[in-house]
Design an enzyme around this catalytic site. Structure first.
Site, PDB file in Angstrom:
ATOM      1  N   GLU A 107      -4.834   2.243  -4.105  1.00 47.99           N
ATOM      2  CA  GLU A 107      -3.525   2.376  -4.278  1.00 47.99           C
ATOM      3  C   GLU A 107      -2.682   1.196  -3.564  1.00 47.99           C
ATOM      4  OE1 GLU A 107      -4.923   4.113  -0.122  1.00 47.99           O
ATOM      5  OE2 GLU A 107      -5.588   3.754  -1.949  1.00 47.99           O
ATOM      6  N   ASP A 111       0.884  -1.085  -0.026  1.00 47.22           N
ATOM      7  CA  ASP A 111       0.063   0.119  -0.017  1.00 47.22           C
ATOM      8  C   ASP A 111       1.071   1.188  -0.117  1.00 47.22           C
ATOM      9  OD1 ASP A 111      -3.027   0.875   0.896  1.00 47.22           O
ATOM     10  OD2 ASP A 111      -1.540   2.276   1.658  1.00 47.22           O
ATOM     11  N   ILE A 112       0.528   2.256  -0.863  1.00 49.41           N
ATOM     12  CA  ILE A 112       1.209   3.399  -0.797  1.00 49.41           C
ATOM     13  C   ILE A 112       1.025   4.212   0.288  1.00 49.41           C
ATOM     14  CG2 ILE A 112       1.669   5.688  -2.123  1.00 49.41           C
ATOM     15  CD1 ILE A 112       1.089   4.091  -4.733  1.00 49.41           C
ATOM     16  N   ASP A 135      -2.567   9.440 -10.005  1.00 52.42           N
ATOM     17  CA  ASP A 135      -2.533   8.378 -11.336  1.00 52.42           C
ATOM     18  C   ASP A 135      -1.006   8.485 -11.595  1.00 52.42           C
ATOM     19  OD1 ASP A 135      -5.340   8.278 -11.136  1.00 52.42           O
ATOM     20  OD2 ASP A 135      -5.633   9.367 -12.928  1.00 52.42           O
ATOM     21  N   ASN A 142      -3.102  12.767  -3.017  1.00 49.44           N
ATOM     22  CA  ASN A 142      -4.100  13.133  -3.922  1.00 49.44           C
ATOM     23  C   ASN A 142      -4.958  14.121  -3.674  1.00 49.44           C
ATOM     24  OD1 ASN A 142      -4.665  11.635  -6.133  1.00 49.44           O
ATOM     25  ND2 ASN A 142      -6.126  10.015  -5.322  1.00 49.44           N
TER      26      ASN A 142
END
Length: 327
Positions: free
Chosen positions: A245, A201-202, A218, A209
Site C-alpha cells: 500500500e 502509505d494508505i 485491490d 483488507n
C-alpha cells in the site's frame, strides 16, 4: 569503303526480306520542318499502329497518343546532334500500354544534311506485364514489411511499457522508479537544483483488507492510485507504486516548501473524498513523508531513507498527516 552489295538487285532482295520478316517495327521518315513524314513502315510497325503508312505524320500520330514533344524528343536530338541514340517509349495504343526500346539513326545526303530518320523499335511489351506484376508484388511486400515492422514496434513498445508498469494500479513500478530516481539525483547534482521525494502509505490498509477482503483491497489501491495520478498529472512528477500500500512521488526541481504545500493539498483531497467500493462508502486517508535534498551532492539512499523516516513520524503522529525531513 567497299560497297556492302555489289548489285542493286541484291540490295533490293535483302531489304524485301528484312521488310517482310522482321518481328520488330522499323520505318523511314523524311525530315520536313518540325515533323517527320513516313515514307515506309514494315508490317510489324503497322501491326502495332495501322496508321503508320507512307505519308503519315509522326507528329500527328504522336499527338493522338499523348505528349508529342516527349515522344519526338529522340528524333529532335538525332537531327540536332547527327548521332544515333536509343531510348525507351511507353505509348498507350488502343487502351494498351506498350514498351519499346527505340533506335533512331539520322541519314545524311551526299551534302551532309540530315534528310531522313531511320527508326527501329524492339518490342518489349511482353515483358511489361510481368514487370508490372513484379513491381506490384514488391510494393505489396514493402507494405507487408512496413505493417509487420509497425506491429513489431508496437509490441516492443507495449512490452517495454508493461515492464515498467505496475499491473494493478497502472502506475510506474518500483523497478522503473528506482531507475528514474537515480537519474534524477544525478541530474540534481549536476544542475545544482532541488529535488523532493514523497513517501506515501494508505492508513489502516491491513485492517481494511482483513475486513473487506483482498478484492476490495485491490480496488482501494486502484482508487488511491487514480487520485495520485490525477493530482500530479500536470506536473513534472513521477508517481509509482513502491510496494503493498506504499507509493512514492518524485518531484524534480521542487523546493521543500512547495513540496509540503503539494502534499498538504493532496492529503486534504483524498481525506475529503468518499470512495465507493462496491456497496461500501468508505473514507480513506493517507500519511506522507516529505524529504528534500538541500545539501548537494545528494545521495539517493539518504533521500529515500529520510522520506521513509518522515512517513514513520507521520504514522506515529496519528496518521492522515505528513512530516518533512531535509537531507
Amino acid at each position: 569503303m567497299e560497297p556492302l552489295f555489289q548489285q542493286t538487285e541484291q540490295l533490293q532482295h535483302f531489304f524485301e526480306q528484312l521488310y517482310e520478316k522482321s518481328l520488330n517495327p522499323f520505318w523511314i521518315a523524311e525530315v520536313v520542318d518540325n515533323d517527320f513524314i513516313i515514307i515506309i513502315a514494315n508490317p510489324a510497325a503497322q501491326r502495332v499502329e495501322p496508321r503508320q503508312v507512307a505519308g503519315a505524320s509522326i507528329r500527328q500520330l504522336a499527338e493522338s497518343i499523348g505528349d508529342a514533344d516527349e515522344l519526338l524528343a529522340g528524333y529532335y536530338q538525332a537531327v540536332k546532334t547527327g548521332e544515333s541514340l536509343q531510348f525507351e517509349q511507353r505509348p498507350w495504343i488502343k487502351d494498351k500500354e506498350y514498351l519499346f526500346r527505340t533506335l533512331i539513326v539520322p541519314i545524311k545526303n551526299t551534302s551532309g544534311d540530315i534528310t531522313h530518320i531511320w527508326g527501329s523499335a524492339h518490342n518489349l511489351t511482353d515483358f511489361l506485364d510481368p514487370q508490372k506484376e513484379l513491381l506490384a508484388m514488391n510494393k505489396l511486400l514493402d507494405e507487408k514489411v512496413k505493417e509487420r515492422t509497425q506491429q513489431l514496434n508496437a509490441a516492443v513498445e507495449k512490452l517495454e511499457r508493461l515492464s515498467i508498469t505496475d499491473d494493478l494500479t497502472e502506475l510506474a513500478n518500483r523497478r522503473h522508479f528506482d531507475q528514474q530516481f537515480n537519474q534524477a539525483v544525478a541530474q540534481a547534482n549536476t544542475t545544482q537544483e532541488p529535488l523532493s521525494l514523497v513517501y506515501l502509505d494508505i492508513d489502516y490498509f491491513k485492517q481494511f483488507n482483513d475486513q473487506f477482503g483482498h478484492s476490495l483491497g485491490d480496488k482501494c489501491l486502484q482508487l488511491v492510485a487514480g487520485q495520485l495520478a490525477d493530482f500530479f498529472e500536470a506536473q513534472d512528477a513521477l508517481v509509482a507504486r513502491y510496494g503493498g500500500e506504499e507509493f512514492v512521488v518524485l518531484l524534480p526541481k521542487m523546493e521543500e516548501v512547495d513540496a509540503q504545500q503539494q502534499v498538504k493539498r493532496l492529503l486534504e483531497n483524498i481525506s475529503a473524498a468518499h470512495f465507493h467500493i462496491d456497496n461500501y462508502d468508505h473514507r480513506i486517508t493517507i500519511s506522507a513523508g516529505v524529504a528534500t535534498a538541500t545539501t548537494l551532492p545528494a545521495n539517493a539512499d539518504a533521500l529515500l531513507k529520510a522520506a521513509d523516516d518522515a512517513l514513520y513520524e507521520a504514522k506515529r503522529a496519528g496518521r492522515n498527516t505528513y512530516m518533512t525531513r531535509a537531507v
